[in-house]
Design a protein around this motif. Structure first.
Motif, short mmCIF file in Angstrom:
data_model
loop_
_atom_site.label_atom_id
_atom_site.label_comp_id
_atom_site.label_asym_id
_atom_site.label_seq_id
_atom_site.Cartn_x
_atom_site.Cartn_y
_atom_site.Cartn_z
N TRP A 1 -3.67 86.08 26.01
CA TRP A 1 -4.58 87.19 26.28
C TRP A 1 -6.03 86.79 25.99
N LEU A 2 -6.26 86.16 24.84
CA LEU A 2 -7.62 85.79 24.44
C LEU A 2 -8.24 84.79 25.41
N PHE A 3 -7.48 83.76 25.77
CA PHE A 3 -8.06 82.74 26.64
C PHE A 3 -8.17 83.21 28.09
N ARG A 4 -7.40 84.22 28.45
CA ARG A 4 -7.57 84.79 29.79
C ARG A 4 -8.85 85.61 29.88
N ILE A 5 -9.08 86.49 28.88
CA ILE A 5 -10.28 87.32 28.96
C ILE A 5 -11.53 86.56 28.50
N GLY A 6 -11.34 85.59 27.61
CA GLY A 6 -12.49 84.89 27.05
C GLY A 6 -12.96 83.70 27.87
N LEU A 7 -12.01 83.00 28.50
CA LEU A 7 -12.37 81.78 29.23
C LEU A 7 -11.86 81.75 30.66
N GLY A 8 -11.10 82.75 31.05
CA GLY A 8 -10.59 82.76 32.41
C GLY A 8 -9.47 81.76 32.66
N ILE A 9 -8.66 81.49 31.63
CA ILE A 9 -7.52 80.59 31.77
C ILE A 9 -6.28 81.42 32.08
N THR A 10 -5.72 81.22 33.26
CA THR A 10 -4.54 81.95 33.68
C THR A 10 -3.38 80.96 33.88
N TYR A 11 -2.21 81.47 34.16
CA TYR A 11 -1.07 80.58 34.36
C TYR A 11 -0.07 81.20 35.32
N GLU A 12 0.78 80.37 35.87
CA GLU A 12 1.92 80.83 36.65
C GLU A 12 3.05 79.83 36.47
N ILE A 13 4.28 80.30 36.63
CA ILE A 13 5.44 79.42 36.60
C ILE A 13 6.13 79.50 37.96
N ARG A 14 6.39 78.34 38.52
CA ARG A 14 7.06 78.24 39.81
C ARG A 14 8.50 77.82 39.56
N GLY A 15 9.41 78.73 39.86
CA GLY A 15 10.80 78.48 39.57
C GLY A 15 11.22 79.21 38.31
N THR A 16 12.45 79.01 37.91
CA THR A 16 13.01 79.70 36.75
C THR A 16 13.58 78.69 35.77
N LEU A 17 13.19 78.84 34.52
CA LEU A 17 13.73 78.00 33.46
C LEU A 17 15.01 78.64 32.94
N PRO A 18 16.12 77.91 32.93
CA PRO A 18 17.38 78.50 32.47
C PRO A 18 17.40 78.70 30.97
N ASP A 19 17.63 79.94 30.55
CA ASP A 19 17.65 80.26 29.12
C ASP A 19 19.07 80.08 28.57
N ARG A 20 19.49 78.82 28.51
CA ARG A 20 20.82 78.46 28.04
C ARG A 20 20.74 77.05 27.45
N PRO A 21 21.80 76.53 26.88
CA PRO A 21 21.74 75.19 26.27
C PRO A 21 21.56 74.08 27.31
N VAL A 22 20.32 73.76 27.58
CA VAL A 22 19.98 72.65 28.45
C VAL A 22 18.86 71.84 27.79
N LEU A 23 18.60 70.68 28.33
CA LEU A 23 17.49 69.86 27.87
C LEU A 23 16.33 70.05 28.84
N VAL A 24 15.23 70.56 28.35
CA VAL A 24 14.03 70.76 29.16
C VAL A 24 13.04 69.65 28.83
N ALA A 25 12.75 68.82 29.81
CA ALA A 25 11.83 67.69 29.60
C ALA A 25 10.56 67.95 30.38
N ALA A 26 9.45 68.10 29.68
CA ALA A 26 8.20 68.52 30.31
C ALA A 26 7.08 67.50 30.16
N LYS A 27 6.23 67.45 31.15
CA LYS A 27 4.99 66.70 31.06
C LYS A 27 4.17 67.25 29.90
N HIS A 28 3.40 66.39 29.24
CA HIS A 28 2.62 66.82 28.08
C HIS A 28 1.17 66.40 28.26
N GLN A 29 0.33 67.35 28.68
CA GLN A 29 -1.09 67.08 28.90
C GLN A 29 -1.99 67.77 27.90
N SER A 30 -1.48 68.81 27.25
CA SER A 30 -2.37 69.59 26.38
C SER A 30 -1.56 70.34 25.34
#
Length: 240
Positions: free
Chosen positions: A48-77
């Motif tokens: 909320w703060l970074f959206r109203i304060g700096l205009g940083i928004t986000y979206e997710i494309r696709g669905t992350l399964p909320d079950r026992p899986v291994l989620v491997a993500a890129k790490h930029q920040s």
């Protein structure tokens, strides 16, 4: 002016997080379910703060399964170190041990039973990680890991650490690769944030049972290719 705005908003964020952690520190005396809503409150406050304060928004494309899986993500920040809490009810992060040493913040990480690893511990630390990883899986929690082991500037790539392959093979889990472009708006320097749109893209699930080398090659190829595409799209949008 943009740099000053980033500094001001970031300082407000740090103060707000400290205030929330302090006011609700009493929840750390109870079970993990007491403090879990506080962690989610901090995440919502951050976005909320970074959206109203700096205009940083986000979206997710696709669905992350909320079950026992291994989620491997890129790490930029730092964005993705808490951002995934928006998409999961109770995720379990594989994170560096040093984060748990931070007063208050680290206490919340420990209470939520995140998997802290000593990055200098070598094979012994890896064996300990594999042994402890079964508990959150038994609770139905997904495991989130950043295969590169550290934040990598946008457009760069580093070799994937053995931890992701070890978890994949030992636990016999499917793996969900995730690409993103968060480094465009939230670079590594704490005070260098800028307006923009973070895109998180969920890639096709990699089934369990692949050869370790085949798995790592496929995982890195798919994550890096998709992240490069998102990076180019993001830069194009910023240039308009």
């Amino acid at each position: 002016m943009a740099s000053l705005r980033s500094v001001i908003v970031t300082l407000i964020w740090l103060a707000g997080c400290l205030l929330i952690c302090t006011l609700f520190a009493w929840t750390l005396l109870g079970p993990a379910s007491w403090s879990r809503p506080i962690s989610r409150l901090i995440v919502r406050f951050t976005h909320w703060l970074f959206r109203i304060g700096l205009g940083i928004t986000y979206e997710i494309r696709g669905t992350l399964p909320d079950r026992p899986v291994l989620v491997a993500a890129k790490h930029q920040s730092a964005w993705e170190t808490f951002g995934f809490c928006l998409f999961f009810e109770n995720p379990c992060y594989v994170l560096k041990q040093e984060l748990t040493w931070i007063p208050l913040f680290g206490w919340y990480l420990k209470k939520q039973r995140m998997l802290a690893i000593d990055r200098a511990g070598g094979a012994k630390a890896l064996r300990a990680l594999l042994a402890r990883a079964r508990a959150p899986l038994a609770e139905g929690r997904p495991l989130i890991i950043f295969p590169e082991g550290t934040r990598v500037p946008p457009g760069e790539a580093r070799p994937y650490h053995p931890g992701v392959a070890a978890l994949y093979q030992s636990l016999e889990l499917p793996c969900v690769p995730v690409a993103l472009n968060s480094g465009l708006v939230w670079p590594k320097p704490l005070l260098g944030k800028r307006p923009g749109h973070v895109v998180v893209e969920v890639l096709p699930e990699i089934p369990a049972g692949l050869d370790r080398k085949v798995f790592v090659a496929r995982l890195s190829r798919e994550i890096e290719a998709a992240s490069a595409r998102l990076l180019e799209d993001g830069r194009t949008a910023q240039a308009r």
